[in-house]
Design an enzyme around this catalytic site. Structure first.
Site, PDB file in Angstrom:
ATOM      1  N   PRO A  86       0.820  -1.210   0.000  1.00  0.00           N
ATOM      2  CA  PRO A  86       0.000   0.000   0.000  1.00  0.00           C
ATOM      3  C   PRO A  86       0.856   1.264   0.000  1.00  0.00           C
ATOM      4  CG  PRO A  86      -0.688  -1.531   1.713  1.00  0.00           C
ATOM      5  CD  PRO A  86       0.576  -2.071   1.144  1.00  0.00           C
ATOM      6  N   PRO A 138      51.262 -30.618   6.595  1.00  0.00           N
ATOM      7  CA  PRO A 138      50.892 -31.719   7.493  1.00  0.00           C
ATOM      8  C   PRO A 138      49.399 -31.958   7.655  1.00  0.00           C
ATOM      9  CG  PRO A 138      51.741 -29.827   8.724  1.00  0.00           C
ATOM     10  CD  PRO A 138      51.817 -29.451   7.296  1.00  0.00           C
ATOM     11  N   ASP A 151      48.666 -39.009  -1.680  1.00  0.00           N
ATOM     12  CA  ASP A 151      49.055 -39.973  -0.651  1.00  0.00           C
ATOM     13  C   ASP A 151      48.011 -40.083   0.445  1.00  0.00           C
ATOM     14  OD1 ASP A 151      51.432 -40.554  -1.738  1.00  0.00           O
ATOM     15  OD2 ASP A 151      52.618 -39.283  -0.420  1.00  0.00           O
ATOM     16  N   LYS A 197      46.520 -46.222  -1.691  1.00  0.00           N
ATOM     17  CA  LYS A 197      45.714 -47.448  -1.587  1.00  0.00           C
ATOM     18  C   LYS A 197      46.169 -48.513  -2.573  1.00  0.00           C
ATOM     19  CE  LYS A 197      41.543 -46.314   0.749  1.00  0.00           C
ATOM     20  NZ  LYS A 197      40.364 -45.524   0.397  1.00  0.00           N
ATOM     21  N   GLY A 230      52.117 -35.428   1.413  1.00  0.00           N
ATOM     22  CA  GLY A 230      52.025 -34.846   2.754  1.00  0.00           C
ATOM     23  C   GLY A 230      53.322 -34.128   3.082  1.00  0.00           C
ATOM     24  N   ASP A 232      56.514 -31.955   3.129  1.00  0.00           N
ATOM     25  CA  ASP A 232      57.386 -31.452   2.069  1.00  0.00           C
ATOM     26  C   ASP A 232      57.835 -32.635   1.214  1.00  0.00           C
ATOM     27  OD1 ASP A 232      59.426 -28.974   1.404  1.00  0.00           O
ATOM     28  OD2 ASP A 232      60.318 -30.948   1.051  1.00  0.00           O
ATOM     29  N   THR A 254      56.892 -29.095   6.394  1.00  0.00           N
ATOM     30  CA  THR A 254      57.127 -30.468   6.799  1.00  0.00           C
ATOM     31  C   THR A 254      56.521 -30.737   8.176  1.00  0.00           C
ATOM     32  OG1 THR A 254      58.822 -32.174   6.967  1.00  0.00           O
ATOM     33  CG2 THR A 254      59.397 -30.005   7.847  1.00  0.00           C
ATOM     34  N   ALA A 255      56.248 -32.007   8.452  1.00  0.00           N
ATOM     35  CA  ALA A 255      55.587 -32.362   9.712  1.00  0.00           C
ATOM     36  C   ALA A 255      56.336 -31.790  10.918  1.00  0.00           C
ATOM     37  CB  ALA A 255      55.467 -33.874   9.831  1.00  0.00           C
ATOM     38  N   MET A 288      58.116 -41.320  11.101  1.00  0.00           N
ATOM     39  CA  MET A 288      57.786 -42.741  10.937  1.00  0.00           C
ATOM     40  C   MET A 288      58.308 -43.586  12.095  1.00  0.00           C
ATOM     41  SD  MET A 288      58.395 -43.173   6.839  1.00  0.00           S
ATOM     42  CE  MET A 288      59.591 -41.878   6.561  1.00  0.00           C
ATOM     43  N   GLY A 337      49.236 -34.083  13.805  1.00  0.00           N
ATOM     44  CA  GLY A 337      49.601 -32.693  14.048  1.00  0.00           C
ATOM     45  C   GLY A 337      48.956 -31.725  13.074  1.00  0.00           C
TER      46      GLY A 337
HETATM   47  N1  SAH Z   1      57.126 -35.647   3.528  1.00  0.00           N
HETATM   48  C1  SAH Z   1      56.494 -35.687   4.821  1.00  0.00           C
HETATM   49  C2  SAH Z   1      56.939 -36.871   5.647  1.00  0.00           C
HETATM   50  C3  SAH Z   1      56.514 -38.176   5.073  1.00  0.00           C
HETATM   51  S1  SAH Z   1      56.998 -39.516   6.068  1.00  0.00           S
HETATM   52  C4  SAH Z   1      56.791 -34.381   5.577  1.00  0.00           C
HETATM   53  O1  SAH Z   1      57.622 -33.578   5.112  1.00  0.00           O
HETATM   54  O2  SAH Z   1      56.169 -34.151   6.593  1.00  0.00           O
HETATM   55  C5  SAH Z   1      55.539 -39.840   6.983  1.00  0.00           C
HETATM   56  C6  SAH Z   1      55.722 -39.471   8.423  1.00  0.00           C
HETATM   57  O3  SAH Z   1      55.614 -38.055   8.588  1.00  0.00           O
HETATM   58  C7  SAH Z   1      54.689 -40.015   9.343  1.00  0.00           C
HETATM   59  O4  SAH Z   1      54.964 -41.356   9.696  1.00  0.00           O
HETATM   60  C8  SAH Z   1      54.816 -39.103  10.549  1.00  0.00           C
HETATM   61  O5  SAH Z   1      55.956 -39.418  11.295  1.00  0.00           O
HETATM   62  C9  SAH Z   1      55.094 -37.770   9.857  1.00  0.00           C
HETATM   63  N2  SAH Z   1      53.871 -36.976   9.688  1.00  0.00           N
HETATM   64  C10 SAH Z   1      53.350 -36.534   8.535  1.00  0.00           C
HETATM   65  N3  SAH Z   1      52.244 -35.794   8.758  1.00  0.00           N
HETATM   66  C11 SAH Z   1      52.056 -35.767  10.090  1.00  0.00           C
HETATM   67  C12 SAH Z   1      51.087 -35.160  10.945  1.00  0.00           C
HETATM   68  N4  SAH Z   1      50.086 -34.426  10.470  1.00  0.00           N
HETATM   69  N5  SAH Z   1      51.227 -35.354  12.277  1.00  0.00           N
HETATM   70  C13 SAH Z   1      52.241 -36.090  12.778  1.00  0.00           C
HETATM   71  N6  SAH Z   1      53.174 -36.664  12.016  1.00  0.00           N
HETATM   72  C14 SAH Z   1      53.096 -36.521  10.685  1.00  0.00           C
END
Ligand code: SAH
Length: 479
Positions: A43, A229, A252, A274, A305, A307, A335-336, A387, A416
């Site tokens: 309206p 990581p 991976d 896998k 995963g 580096d 790297t982890a 590892m 992590g």
């Molecule tokens: N290229 C990877 C390492 C590969 S070897 C890097 O630079 O991180 C795989 C190992 O990395 C695992 O067994 C573990 O020890 C470590 N890792 C990778 N991601 C991880 C995460 N989110 N938390 C803890 N450890 C991790």
């Protein structure tokens, strides 16, 4: 996803707007911009409608809508803030099979009105699924700043060459590669710098080259990319860019699902984690697959995963690519060791604790650890073990046997940087038992050295507090 994002063609179609205030005016404005025939019912109208009323596609009715008004309508908006009218509008729209949206009344909404960045024909629409429109609006403002106004014109310019490119390049991959190179390369640069003529000329030259090359088999490319990581915020910009360009991705087990959602949606995905269990076979198969895909002209994203050059077998893969003269790029990742240490509050070096840090792998055969013990037993050094979870018992025993003080602090960080990160701390003497009690499964990283004690000194929070803290920081960052 709670809603399906689509862009509706409403040109010359009927849209009903019930209301005369500001929200109604905004909706009418947008519908008119998109070319709809807008029927406004109310309206009394606010002055915001003054300008809109003279629009040839707007028809105004100074009354509430009735059922018959919905004939031929495709969308109805309610913005009266009147419960009874909202209810009536919803009922009539449903009866006519019309999509309806009532401002701020979720139960009466078939769809959401997103926040929009308009660089027509380029449009970015942001939605929070109705949960927090304010976040969508803040994001919109950010995107608004990021997208130069010229992008709209660039989109139109590119659209003008679509048919020519369709004619000359027959495969979807060829066309996509051509457009990516064009828009992100010199053609885009010329155009955004204001020289449309040079951009057009260059585009046609590039198209001829691409069309000639399309008849001969092209060599693809491999991007060896570190995905970090787990937390997607730890990706590099370059990683993200290449993830968006890939034709096929080999990834991976360590690459998190959240990161995989950032890979180009149409890229073919191969989970190489896998493949058959025997490790030597797996690596050979992966490398072979990479080589053959690149030879088919594909852009292969090898996503790893952390580096790729740190316990990632990246070097081995590259050697094979080099043998076949396949071009590649390597993109480092966090790297982890860096990721886990940062998210667990453990500085890897510290002037009072550790002057060096070594990264080792404890992936020994048959439980036998072949490590250089004299260099590892050093109280002013941090040792990070990749590892090592399955051999943690042997590993800690050996450290003590070779002379490390059993009271040396140690930490195990599981998953992590991810939302399910868990940290177990103790000493090299008791860490194995504590880890067994915790039930963690990995991936896990072991940090040995007095820097681990800094986690307490830094008053690092409990894990849930910490996760919350990171999330709050993240949210603040997003805002
Ligand atoms: N290229 C990877 C390492 C590969 S070897 C890097 O630079 O991180 C795989 C190992 O990395 C695992 O067994 C573990 O020890 C470590 N890792 C990778 N991601 C991880 C995460 N989110 N938390 C803890 N450890 C991790």
């Amino acid at each position: 996803m709670d809603h399906l994002p689509i862009f509706l063609d409403v040109k010359a179609k009927k849209i009903i707007i019930d209301g005369g205030g500001t929200p109604a005016a905004r909706r009418a404005e947008r519908a008119l911009t998109a070319g709809a025939n807008v029927f406004v019912f109310c309206p009394n109208l606010s002055p915001e409608f003054d300008k809109l009323l003279s629009h040839p596609s707007l028809t105004y009715f100074p009354r509430a809508p009735e059922q018959a008004d919905f004939d031929g309508c495709i969308v109805a908006y309610g913005a009266t803030e009147n419960d009874a009218r909202d209810e009536a509008l919803h009922r009539m729209a449903k009866q006519a099979g019309v999509l309806v949206n009532i401002a701020d009344v979720t139960k009466y909404c078939d769809f959401i009105t997103p926040s929009v960045v308009d660089r027509s024909p380029l449009i970015v629409a942001v939605s929070s699924g109705g949960n927090a429109p304010i976040i969508a609006r803040i994001l919109r403002a950010r995107i608004e700043v990021m997208l130069p106004a010229a992008y709209g014109r660039l989109t139109k310019f590119v659209g003008g060459f679509r048919d020519a490119v369709m004619d000359k390049l027959t495969s979807t991959d060829q066309r996509r590669h051509f457009w990516e190179n064009t828009i992100e390369g010199q053609v885009g640069d010329f155009f955004l710098a204001g020289d449309a003529e040079a951009a057009g000329k260059r585009l046609l030259e590039d198209l001829n080259i691409a069309a000639t090359a399309a008849d001969t088999p092209q060599m693809g490319e491999v991007y060896l990319v570190g995905a970090g990581p787990g937390d997607p915020d730890l990706l590099t910009f370059k990683a993200l860019r290449l993830m968006q360009r890939a034709d096929v991705v080999l990834y991976d087990r360590l690459v998190s699902d959240e990161i995989m959602t950032l890979v180009r949606r149409d890229a073919e995905r191969v989970n190489v984690g896998k493949m058959p269990q025997q490790h030597t076979m797996v690596q050979e198969d992966i490398t072979q697959l990479m080589v053959s895909l690149a030879k088919q002209g594909k852009r292969v994203l090898r996503l790893k995963g952390g580096d790729p050059f740190i316990f990632g077998r990246g070097g081995e893969e590259l050697e094979e690519l080099a043998k076949h003269d396949i071009p590649f790029q390597v993109i480092p990742g966090i790297t982890a060791a860096s990721g886990c240490a940062s998210y667990a509050g453990i500085p890897l070096t510290h002037r009072d604790h550790a002057q060096s840090c070594v990264l080792i792998t404890a992936h020994g055969k048959d439980g036998v650890l072949d490590l250089d013990w004299p260099t590892l037993i050093n109280p002013s050094q941090t040792v990070v073990v990749y590892m090592g979870l399955s051999s943690l018992g042997t590993l800690s025993e050996q450290f003590v046997k070779h002379g490390l003080n059993p009271a040396t602090p140690a930490a195990v960080i599981d998953n992590g940087t991810r939302s399910n990160q868990q940290v177990v701390t103790g000493t090299i003497g008791d860490i194995h038992d504590k880890v067994l009690d915790s039930g963690i499964k990995g991936p896990a990283l072991i940090i040995i050295g007095s820097v681990v004690s800094l986690r307490d000194d830094l008053k690092w929070f409990t894990e849930s507090d910490k996760a919350h803290h990171q999330m709050t920081l993240h949210a603040q960052d997003t805002l």
